[in-house]
Design a protein around this motif. Sequence first.
Motif, PDB file in Angstrom:
ATOM      1  N   GLY A  19      25.045  -6.177 -89.563  1.00  0.00           N
ATOM      2  CA  GLY A  19      24.705  -5.200 -90.593  1.00  0.00           C
ATOM      3  C   GLY A  19      23.234  -4.795 -90.534  1.00  0.00           C
ATOM      4  N   SER A  20      22.939  -3.730 -91.234  1.00  0.00           N
ATOM      5  CA  SER A  20      21.579  -3.170 -91.237  1.00  0.00           C
ATOM      6  C   SER A  20      20.577  -4.183 -91.801  1.00  0.00           C
ATOM      7  CB  SER A  20      21.593  -1.908 -92.104  1.00  0.00           C
ATOM      8  OG  SER A  20      20.307  -1.363 -92.178  1.00  0.00           O
ATOM      9  N   SER A  21      19.559  -4.485 -91.018  1.00  0.00           N
ATOM     10  CA  SER A  21      18.571  -5.501 -91.415  1.00  0.00           C
ATOM     11  C   SER A  21      17.531  -5.633 -90.313  1.00  0.00           C
ATOM     12  CB  SER A  21      19.243  -6.863 -91.597  1.00  0.00           C
ATOM     13  OG  SER A  21      19.694  -7.322 -90.340  1.00  0.00           O
ATOM     14  N   ARG A  44      18.177  -1.456 -88.883  1.00  0.00           N
ATOM     15  CA  ARG A  44      17.657  -1.382 -90.264  1.00  0.00           C
ATOM     16  C   ARG A  44      17.444   0.092 -90.632  1.00  0.00           C
ATOM     17  NH1 ARG A  44      12.038  -3.151 -92.077  1.00  0.00           N
ATOM     18  NH2 ARG A  44      11.919  -4.777 -90.510  1.00  0.00           N
ATOM     19  N   SER A  45      17.335   0.374 -91.912  1.00  0.00           N
ATOM     20  CA  SER A  45      17.243   1.770 -92.338  1.00  0.00           C
ATOM     21  C   SER A  45      15.856   2.350 -92.121  1.00  0.00           C
ATOM     22  CB  SER A  45      17.559   1.892 -93.828  1.00  0.00           C
ATOM     23  OG  SER A  45      18.842   1.446 -94.109  1.00  0.00           O
ATOM     24  N   LEU A  46      15.886   3.609 -91.777  1.00  0.00           N
ATOM     25  CA  LEU A  46      14.680   4.418 -91.878  1.00  0.00           C
ATOM     26  C   LEU A  46      14.740   5.063 -93.261  1.00  0.00           C
ATOM     27  CD1 LEU A  46      12.174   5.781 -90.627  1.00  0.00           C
ATOM     28  CD2 LEU A  46      13.682   7.627 -89.903  1.00  0.00           C
ATOM     29  N   LEU A 132      24.600   6.158 -93.547  1.00  0.00           N
ATOM     30  CA  LEU A 132      23.760   6.734 -94.593  1.00  0.00           C
ATOM     31  C   LEU A 132      23.744   5.752 -95.757  1.00  0.00           C
ATOM     32  CD1 LEU A 132      22.420   9.489 -94.626  1.00  0.00           C
ATOM     33  CD2 LEU A 132      24.405  10.373 -95.855  1.00  0.00           C
ATOM     34  N   ASN A 133      22.566   5.299 -96.082  1.00  0.00           N
ATOM     35  CA  ASN A 133      22.402   4.305 -97.139  1.00  0.00           C
ATOM     36  C   ASN A 133      22.060   5.103 -98.395  1.00  0.00           C
ATOM     37  OD1 ASN A 133      21.217   2.326 -98.725  1.00  0.00           O
ATOM     38  ND2 ASN A 133      20.066   1.427 -97.044  1.00  0.00           N
ATOM     39  N   LEU A 134      23.094   5.413 -99.159  1.00  0.00           N
ATOM     40  CA  LEU A 134      22.995   6.428-100.216  1.00  0.00           C
ATOM     41  C   LEU A 134      22.683   5.761-101.546  1.00  0.00           C
ATOM     42  CD1 LEU A 134      23.566   9.487-100.310  1.00  0.00           C
ATOM     43  CD2 LEU A 134      25.927   8.951-100.873  1.00  0.00           C
ATOM     44  N   LEU A 217      19.277 -13.710 -99.896  1.00  0.00           N
ATOM     45  CA  LEU A 217      20.426 -13.844 -99.000  1.00  0.00           C
ATOM     46  C   LEU A 217      21.671 -14.175 -99.822  1.00  0.00           C
ATOM     47  CD1 LEU A 217      18.801 -15.723 -95.984  1.00  0.00           C
ATOM     48  CD2 LEU A 217      18.974 -13.275 -96.432  1.00  0.00           C
ATOM     49  N   SER A 218      22.817 -13.836 -99.277  1.00  0.00           N
ATOM     50  CA  SER A 218      24.068 -13.987-100.026  1.00  0.00           C
ATOM     51  C   SER A 218      24.743 -15.316 -99.708  1.00  0.00           C
ATOM     52  CB  SER A 218      25.022 -12.850 -99.663  1.00  0.00           C
ATOM     53  OG  SER A 218      25.460 -13.002 -98.319  1.00  0.00           O
ATOM     54  N   ASP A 219      25.847 -15.573-100.408  1.00  0.00           N
ATOM     55  CA  ASP A 219      26.804 -16.589 -99.987  1.00  0.00           C
ATOM     56  C   ASP A 219      28.199 -15.987-100.146  1.00  0.00           C
ATOM     57  OD1 ASP A 219      27.756 -16.990-102.678  1.00  0.00           O
ATOM     58  OD2 ASP A 219      25.917 -18.125-103.017  1.00  0.00           O
ATOM     59  N   VAL A 267      24.953 -10.113 -92.247  1.00  0.00           N
ATOM     60  CA  VAL A 267      23.488 -10.160 -92.240  1.00  0.00           C
ATOM     61  C   VAL A 267      23.009 -11.557 -92.635  1.00  0.00           C
ATOM     62  CG1 VAL A 267      21.354  -9.288 -93.291  1.00  0.00           C
ATOM     63  CG2 VAL A 267      23.147  -7.688 -92.632  1.00  0.00           C
ATOM     64  N   SER A 268      23.281 -11.960 -93.888  1.00  0.00           N
ATOM     65  CA  SER A 268      22.713 -13.223 -94.373  1.00  0.00           C
ATOM     66  C   SER A 268      23.087 -14.409 -93.492  1.00  0.00           C
ATOM     67  CB  SER A 268      23.176 -13.490 -95.813  1.00  0.00           C
ATOM     68  OG  SER A 268      22.588 -12.574 -96.692  1.00  0.00           O
ATOM     69  N   THR A 269      24.365 -14.482 -93.091  1.00  0.00           N
ATOM     70  CA  THR A 269      24.773 -15.653 -92.302  1.00  0.00           C
ATOM     71  C   THR A 269      24.050 -15.689 -90.957  1.00  0.00           C
ATOM     72  OG1 THR A 269      26.647 -16.973 -91.569  1.00  0.00           O
ATOM     73  CG2 THR A 269      26.832 -14.584 -91.247  1.00  0.00           C
TER      74      THR A 269
HETATM   75  C1  LIG Z   1      16.155  -8.892 -95.178  1.00  0.00           C
HETATM   76  C2  LIG Z   1      17.193  -7.819 -95.382  1.00  0.00           C
HETATM   77  C3  LIG Z   1      16.911  -6.508 -95.029  1.00  0.00           C
HETATM   78  C4  LIG Z   1      17.863  -5.498 -95.235  1.00  0.00           C
HETATM   79  N1  LIG Z   1      17.579  -4.217 -94.888  1.00  0.00           N
HETATM   80  C5  LIG Z   1      18.523  -3.254 -95.060  1.00  0.00           C
HETATM   81  C6  LIG Z   1      18.283  -1.926 -94.649  1.00  0.00           C
HETATM   82  O1  LIG Z   1      17.223  -1.586 -94.108  1.00  0.00           O
HETATM   83  N2  LIG Z   1      19.265  -1.013 -94.866  1.00  0.00           N
HETATM   84  C7  LIG Z   1      20.468  -1.331 -95.436  1.00  0.00           C
HETATM   85  O2  LIG Z   1      21.334  -0.448 -95.602  1.00  0.00           O
HETATM   86  N3  LIG Z   1      20.722  -2.596 -95.838  1.00  0.00           N
HETATM   87  C8  LIG Z   1      19.785  -3.542 -95.661  1.00  0.00           C
HETATM   88  N4  LIG Z   1      20.052  -4.820 -96.054  1.00  0.00           N
HETATM   89  C9  LIG Z   1      21.337  -5.113 -96.685  1.00  0.00           C
HETATM   90  C10 LIG Z   1      22.349  -5.619 -95.655  1.00  0.00           C
HETATM   91  O3  LIG Z   1      22.664  -4.632 -94.686  1.00  0.00           O
HETATM   92  C11 LIG Z   1      23.659  -6.052 -96.333  1.00  0.00           C
HETATM   93  O4  LIG Z   1      24.271  -4.936 -96.949  1.00  0.00           O
HETATM   94  C12 LIG Z   1      23.446  -7.134 -97.382  1.00  0.00           C
HETATM   95  O5  LIG Z   1      22.496  -8.089 -96.969  1.00  0.00           O
HETATM   96  C13 LIG Z   1      24.743  -7.828 -97.708  1.00  0.00           C
HETATM   97  O6  LIG Z   1      25.285  -8.440 -96.558  1.00  0.00           O
HETATM   98  P1  LIG Z   1      25.150 -10.060 -96.328  1.00  0.00           P
HETATM   99  O7  LIG Z   1      25.818 -10.706 -97.493  1.00  0.00           O
HETATM  100  O8  LIG Z   1      25.867 -10.312 -95.019  1.00  0.00           O
HETATM  101  O9  LIG Z   1      23.704 -10.353 -96.271  1.00  0.00           O
HETATM  102  C14 LIG Z   1      19.124  -5.822 -95.827  1.00  0.00           C
HETATM  103  C15 LIG Z   1      19.394  -7.160 -96.162  1.00  0.00           C
HETATM  104  C16 LIG Z   1      18.456  -8.153 -95.938  1.00  0.00           C
HETATM  105  C17 LIG Z   1      18.786  -9.565 -96.311  1.00  0.00           C
END
Ligand SMILES: Cc1cc2nc3c(=O)[nH]c(=O)nc-3n(C[C@H](O)[C@H](O)[C@H](O)COP(=O)(O)O)c2cc1C
Length: 288
Positions: A19-21, A44-46, A132-134, A217-219, A267-269
């Motif tokens: 995922g985006s990160s 990661r998003s712009l 698109l991160n809306l 971070l999630s769980d 992402v978190s994991t």
């Molecule tokens: C450090 C970090 C940076 C993130 N940056 C973005 C980002 O730039 N754009 C985006 O859409 N989501 C971003 N996210 C959100 C993740 O893409 C994801 O939706 C969210 O962490 C939930 O997923 P997870 O439970 O697997 O972490 C970010 C999350 C984390 C933890």
Amino acid sequence: MNLGTTYLGIPLPHPLIVGSSPLTDDVDNVRELEDEGAAALVLRSLYEEDITGEQLAAFFSAESHSDSFAEASSYAPDPESSLGPEEYLEHVRRVKAAVGIPVMASLNCVTSGGWTLYAQMLEQAGADALELNLYHAASDPTTSGAEVEREMIDIVSEVKGRLRIPLAVKLTPFFTAFAHFANRVDADGADGLVLFMRLHRVDIDVLELEVIRSLALSDSSQLQLPLRGTAALAGRVKASLAVSGGVHTGLDVIKATMVGAHATQLVSTLLMNGASRFASSAGRWRRG
Ligand SMILES: Cc1cc2nc3c(=O)[nH]c(=O)nc-3n(C[C@H](O)[C@H](O)[C@H](O)COP(=O)(O)O)c2cc1C
């Protein structure tokens, strides 16, 4: 067992994608994620705020585009770590050159405007899809829910109209009638819906008199909301569905798939356990 799936019209060997990160900020990390078995990745998003009218004018040499840039109202990127638009395009090119798996760029946006032209630049840089991160803070008491939704739909149409690559839209769950809104986004041509975006936590440092923003971070307990959202849309929208939020185990992936997700974003994991998380939970799912 065939675990193949199709997300955004793109065939994938299994549904686990990064995922985006910041996980994909470093090209070596990206290669490692691919080697460990990621089926695709989202950069990661712009942030819209980072694409200024001046930069657009430089890109397109067209004043009319820069005129229509609207000031973003919130969800500011972290100025210390976010990439500028030119760096971001270069990053897309470098990541594309480094790996064979699909690479999806991500744009965080709040308003419609000339900056959406930038979506085309991401396509030209080689992105296989755009997410698109809306987000709209909806904090103006004079703006109705219908107006906020109209603006978001306008953004989707504007961006979709500029792209040949597939468009995914990442939504928050904060709508009075979430399924109705998601249906409108679907009808407007989104190829995928990502459920859900997690907002920054906001706290106040009372000693430093500062606002503190963080993304905790999630769980697995946070999977519930994406599961409900996905179940509400599965079979009712044309767009493919991706779960984002709380996917930590193979069981979480199975649950997401059972409610109708075509892909699951991690992402978190990965931040907690490293890229080898793919090998330990999904290594058997690798291509070949
Ligand atoms: C450090 C970090 C940076 C993130 N940056 C973005 C980002 O730039 N754009 C985006 O859409 N989501 C971003 N996210 C959100 C993740 O893409 C994801 O939706 C969210 O962490 C939930 O997923 P997870 O439970 O697997 O972490 C970010 C999350 C984390 C933890």
